[in-house]
Each structure stands twice: as structure tokens, then as C-alpha cells.
Write a protein that holds these residues in place. Structure first.
Motif, PDB file in Angstrom:
ATOM      1  N   GLU A  26     -16.152 -34.988   4.780  1.00 51.98           N
ATOM      2  CA  GLU A  26     -17.412 -34.703   4.092  1.00 51.98           C
ATOM      3  C   GLU A  26     -18.097 -36.023   3.758  1.00 51.98           C
ATOM      4  N   SER A  31     -25.114 -36.113   2.536  1.00 52.50           N
ATOM      5  CA  SER A  31     -25.512 -34.847   1.898  1.00 52.50           C
ATOM      6  C   SER A  31     -26.672 -35.075   0.947  1.00 52.50           C
ATOM      7  N   ARG A  37     -24.879 -29.846   2.898  1.00 52.88           N
ATOM      8  CA  ARG A  37     -23.505 -30.313   2.662  1.00 52.88           C
ATOM      9  C   ARG A  37     -22.951 -30.783   3.998  1.00 52.88           C
ATOM     10  N   ILE A  38     -22.979 -32.085   4.200  1.00 47.55           N
ATOM     11  CA  ILE A  38     -22.739 -32.671   5.514  1.00 47.55           C
ATOM     12  C   ILE A  38     -21.276 -33.070   5.699  1.00 47.55           C
ATOM     13  N   LYS A 298     -23.388 -25.702   4.646  1.00 45.46           N
ATOM     14  CA  LYS A 298     -22.319 -26.592   5.117  1.00 45.46           C
ATOM     15  C   LYS A 298     -22.574 -26.881   6.595  1.00 45.46           C
TER      16      LYS A 298
END
Length: 404
Positions: A26, A31, A37-38, A298
Motif C-alpha cells: 500500500e 493515496s 487507496r493505492i 482500493k
């Protein structure tokens, strides 16, 4: 027969002894700048710096004993060649690669270091492919297509299986698109197991291979244009790849070159990792606001490669800084007498900016011999800071010419 989930799972077992399961962490900073939400699937961490190793090893391990002995040949802009060269050496299979003349120097030299015979032929992929086909006839080599062979597509599809296992709650996957082998394999794997996961293809505005094929209903040749994402410059999407991808890819977007440059810079600054243009296009699409529906979701970015020429990287960083408003250039008319340059420097410093470079242009400053153009390259914080700097200079009587 089209590639299936069974083929991709078999490829995953076949390549497990030679290809790493790349990390998929993550990213808090990415993000924050994208609103999603990368997570980043970092296949630039593979030994040769790209996802191409997956398909290359799978294809090589499926060769007959006779084909292994004679060797293989491929036309490639670089990463497929690197993958074949590396895994050919590991498996004892002779490899010849034919590269078009725009192939990055780092990919050429690395491929040679890995033991492959490298031939530079043609101004584009089509001409390089024709030269490789000649070697198939002349030397009995097996041609391994970089993006449109079932074994290649199945190998690339293993990246999709890994993402689903590493990020069970992923809602969308952004994938670079050039020849289409990666997105075809990835989409086949993901849609077979998690059909609600959104698959988005990302192209440069200078390539558009998949979007052109979708519009025409079949693969079409695209004119070659310069792009930072040289790994996507294949001129067309593959026929087998297109057949798999056309009903499995939910959306295709094109990103401008300046956003690709900025995405490379952001990956260096925020993720501490070097990516090539093709590996940066998913982040570029998010940063450019091309996918507003993914805000809060996500999202996995497929970072497909990290093989960028260092000389190009230095230029890309500066282009990214300019696009980011952190590097600006202007010419200011100043007095060509003692104190003129000092006053200009004082105003720039008082505005909180820093001079990187300054040059006097006397020959083209006009008829007033008491004045001179000072061409300044200045570091700033952002675009708002540039505006503040220009305002301060004009307030103190400087005439400005702004470089765009």
C-alpha cells in the motif's frame, strides 16, 4: 485455443522457480495525492526490471528439445528481450533479439551483458519483426512474440493471480497497454475469479493501440509517435491479446506525456523507486484525474517496468519539475550596469525562490545598450509560488518574458 485460467495457473507453477512474486504494498503518499487507496504491484523489482520475465520463462520452458538447442529470436523494444536473454541463459537456450533503433540504450547494453545476440534493425517494431522473421527462415530459430503468443499471455496473467492473493479487497486494477499481452492475461485471470474487479487499460496519447482496436473492432496499425512510454510503442495490439481483452477490459484511458513525466518523478520522490514511462502510466492516469469514479476505492497500479535510460531520466525529472511548478524560466530586462543583476537576485530571493542558472543575453536585448536580458532558471515551490514571484518582479519594475 484461447488462454484460460487453467493455462495461467499452469504458467504460475511453471515459472515459480525463476520469477519472484513481486511485492504489492500500500502507498500512503500516492493515496493522498490521488484520492484512492493505492497499492503498487512492483514488477519493476524483477531481476531484469519488468513483468516480461513471466511470459518469457513460460514460453522458453514450453519449447521442444530441438527448439531449445537451436535457440529463439524475438523483436522487442527492450523488456521482452531482457526477459528472454536472462531466462535463456538460466535455461541454456541461445537467444537472439532484434531491436528497433529507438530502443533505450540501457536495454540494449543490459541485454548484451545477459548473453543475448542483439541486432539493431529498423525504425519501428514492424521492421524489427521482419528482420527477426528472416532469421527464423535462415537459422531455424523459434520466434517468441513479445505480446501475442498464448504462452506469453498466460505467463503475464500470473501477475493477476498474485494481485488477487496479495490484495483480496482490490476493487480496480490499472494496467499499462501496448501490445496487449499483459492486460489480456491479467484480465483473463482476474475476471475468471473476481468478475466485479474493474480492469482499466492505460495508454499514452501517443500510442492508443487498444482504444483504436476497440473502435475499429479489430487490431489496427497506429503511426509511430515519440513517447516516454517506449514500452507501449508496439504500433498495434496483438490479435490474440485483443480477442481476450476486448470483453474483459472495462475502460481504456489515454494519458498525456507531461503526466507520465510527473508520475515518474512522483514514484522517485514518494515511493523511492525508479520506473520507466510504461510503468508510470497507471499512476499518471490517477494523477491526471482521468478516473474520478475510483476515488476512495482500493486500486492496484501495475508498475510494469523500471528500465529507463539514466540520461532520459534526468530530462524527465526536469520536465516533471516544470509541470509541477517547481522549475520555471523567464527572461528579465535589467540594467547592464553595476547593481542591475544584484537587484534582480535580491527580488528573487525575497520571494523565496532560488536561482539555478542565469545567463546574460546582450546580442538580442534590443537597441538599448544600457539594458540586457537576463535569462533565469529558478526553483520554486509550486505554480502559485511562480505567480507570486512574477508579481514581485513586475512590482519592482522588471519586464518579463515567460517561457512556456
Amino acid at each position: 485455443m484461447p488462454v484460460t485460467l487453467t493455462d495461467i495457473r499452469a504458467a504460475q507453477r511453471r515459472i515459480a522457480d525463476g520469477v519472484i512474486v513481486s511485492p504489492c504494498p500500500e502507498s500512503i503518499p500516492l493515496s493522498e495525492i490521488t484520492g484512492a487507496r493505492i497499492v503498487c504491484k512492483l514488477d519493476n523489482f524483477q531481476r531484469t526490471g519488468s513483468f516480461k520475465e513471466r511470459g518469457a520463462r513460460n514460453a522458453l520452458k514450453l519449447l521442444s528439445p530441438t527448439a531449445r538447442q537451436r535457440g529463439v529470436v524475438a523483436a522487442s523494444a527492450g523488456n521482452h528481450a531482457l526477459g528472454l536473454a536472462y531466462h535463456g541463459r538460466l535455461l541454456g537456450i541461445p537467444v537472439t533479439v532484434v531491436m528497433p533503433d529507438y530502443a533505450p540504450l540501457i536495454k540494449v547494453t543490459t541485454c548484451q551483458r545477459l548473453g543475448a545476440r542483439v541486432l539493431i534493425r529498423g525504425v519501428d517494431f514492424a521492421e524489427a519483426r521482419a528482420a527477426a522473421d528472416d532469421l527464423v527462415v535462415q537459422e531455424g530459430l523459434t520466434y517468441i512474440h513479445g505480446f501475442d503468443a498464448p504462452a506469453i499471455i498466460a505467463g503475464q496473467g500470473t501477475i493477476g493471480l498474485e494481485i488477487l492473493r496479495q490484495v483480496p479487497d482490490v476493487e480496480a486494477i490499472l494496467c499499462p497497454v501496448g501490445g496487449g499481452g499483459l492486460i489480456a492475461g491479467l484480465a483473463t485471470a482476474v475476471k475468471s475469479l473476481r468478475p466485479r474487479v474493474k480492469i482499466v487499460g492505460v495508454e499514452s496519447v501517443s500510442t492508443r493501440n487498444l482504444s483504436a482496436a476497440l473502435k475499429a473492432g479489430k487490431p489496427t496499425l497506429q503511426p509511430r509517435q515519440h513517447t516516454l512510454a517506449d514500452g507501449l510503442a508496439t504500433l498495434t495490439v496483438g490479435a490474440e491479446a485483443f480477442a481476450l481483452a476486448r470483453d474483459r477490459v472495462d475502460e481504456v484511458v489515454q494519458v498525456k506525456e507531461e503526466w507520465i513525466a510527473l508520475a515518474i518523478l512522483r514514484m522517485i520522490e514518494l515511493e523511492k523507486t525508479v520506473v520507466e514511462g510504461a510503468g508510470a502510466v497507471p499512476l499518471a492516469a490517477m494523477m491526471a484525474g482521468l478516473l474520478p469514479k475510483l476515488r476512495g476505492r482500493k486500486v492496484a497500479l501495475v508498475v510494469g517496468g523500471g528500465n529507463i535510460d539514466p540520461a532520459v531520466l534526468s530530462r524527465v525529472i526536469e520536465i516533471g519539475l516544470v509541470h509541477d511548478g517547481r522549475l520555471t524560466r523567464f527572461a528579465a530586462v535589467i540594467s547592464d550596469r553595476p547593481g542591475g543583476l544584484a537587484e534582480l537576485s535580491r527580488v528573487i530571493a525575497s520571494a523565496g525562490a532560488s536561482i539555478k542558472d542565469i545567463a546574460h543575453d546582450r546580442a538580442f536585448s534590443g537597441p538599448d545598450v544600457s539594458a540586457v536580458r537576463a535569462v533565469c532558471t529558478v526553483e520554486t515551490r509550486d505554480r502559485a509560488h511562480i505567480t507570486t514571484l512574477h508579481r514581485a518582479l513586475r512590482k519592482h519594475g522588471f519586464s518579463l518574458e515567460i517561457s512556456r
